[in-house]
Design an enzyme around this catalytic site. Structure first.
Site, PDB file in Angstrom:
ATOM      1  CE  LYS A   1      -1.010 -28.606   2.767  1.00 55.88           C
ATOM      2  NZ  LYS A   1      -1.800 -27.412   2.468  1.00 55.88           N
TER       3      LYS A   1
ATOM      4  CB  SER B   1      -1.714 -26.509   6.641  1.00 52.74           C
ATOM      5  OG  SER B   1      -2.549 -26.672   5.538  1.00 52.74           O
TER       6      SER B   1
ATOM      7  CB  SER C   1      -5.000 -26.862   3.804  1.00 50.00           C
ATOM      8  OG  SER C   1      -4.047 -26.034   3.181  1.00 50.00           O
TER       9      SER C   1
END
Length: 299
Positions: free
Chosen positions: A47, A99, A44
């Site tokens: 992101k 997340s 993640s």
């Protein structure tokens, strides 16, 4: 390991991670690195690139009606309810604070669909000089061929620090996310609001924000394939550092803390071993990741 220190100066900590970078967030100087350009699954931490690439295209007031696709996505979710409507502000907070993969999917849909969004991320990575990164989705969930590097994550972290709008989402401690559940099956304790539907409060997952002096963000990640990953930034006494970690088999928070501690104690004495401004040789977006031996940056 790449580091250049005066005699008698403490070396970087030994960590149970595959790759990491410590860089001066202001000058871009890479002060120490280990396997900086080895391509690894980013989880993640990708992101942050999603936000850099798509934030301007999805303003806070943009609206999105959730579908079954969000409800069925793997991994961490905000709990978007099919048929419920969410704002861009809701999606960005949940993406950066906790997340949420369903929000990552929704943001892609708002910017032309999954393929178009992945291509936008790839273009942004290329523009930043992140030549080790190959993008397949906006969430960082494991996907064939999707990789980044500790060096590229440092590029993303430094770029994020230049975006106050992005950092506002990453630094928010708590946020009231809309509870789109039908009233009959709603959570037992949604918080009523004066204008609009009930909400439930979400906390920020970044343990360093309230646990590390001077921490300013940014993003962690984990999957069974990628292991632990982290982009962490902090500022003290006029010095700002960005540290990144990939494929940790121990706490990324402990690893990030150890690297930041070393940076604040030793960074001013370390001779740069590279720079975040040194773009590797040109290559087409989506091309295979460069190997450490063919990419001269941070070497």
């Amino acid at each position: 390991l790449q580091v250049d220190l005066p005699a008698g100066t403490a070396r970087p900590p030994a960590l149970r991670v595959t790759a990491w970078v410590v860089a001066d967030a202001q000058t871009g100087a890479v002060l120490a690195a280990c396997n900086a350009h080895v391509p690894l699954a980013p989880a993640s931490t990708l992101k942050v690139l999603t936000a850099l690439a798509l934030l301007d295209a999805v303003p806070p007031t943009r609206r999105y009606r959730a579908t079954d696709a969000e409800a069925l996505i793997d991994g961490t979710r905000a709990g978007m309810v099919p048929g419920a409507t969410y704002s861009g502000d809701d999606l960005w907070h949940r993406l950066m604070m906790s997340s949420a993969n369903d929000c990552a999917y929704a943001l892609a849909e708002l910017t032309g669909g999954q393929q178009a969004a992945a291509e936008a991320l790839q273009r942004t990575a290329f523009e930043l000089g992140a030549r080790d990164t190959v993008v397949r989705n906006t969430s960082g969930l494991d996907a064939p061929g999707q990789v980044s590097s500790a060096y590229d994550l440092a590029l993303f972290g430094r770029a994020a620090l230049r975006r106050p709008d992005l950092m506002r989402y990453a630094q928010t401690r708590r946020y009231a996310f809309p509870d789109g559940t039908p009233k009959a099956s709603r959570r037992p304790t949604p918080r009523p609001t004066r204008s609009g539907p009930p909400t439930f409060e979400i906390p920020n997952h970044d343990r360093l924000l309230d646990g590390y002096p001077g921490a300013t963000g940014l993003k962690n990640g984990w999957t069974s394939q990628a292991g632990g990953s982290l982009i962490a930034t902090a500022t003290r006494g006029g010095r700002s550092y960005v540290v990144t970690v990939l494929r940790a088999d121990t706490s990324v928070w402990a690893s990030g803390t150890a690297l930041l501690d070393w940076a604040f104690a030793t960074g001013q004495r370390a001779a740069p071993v590279g720079t975040l401004d040194d773009a590797p040789p040109a290559a087409a977006p989506g091309s295979p990741p460069a190997s450490p031996t063919t990419n001269p940056a941070a070497t």
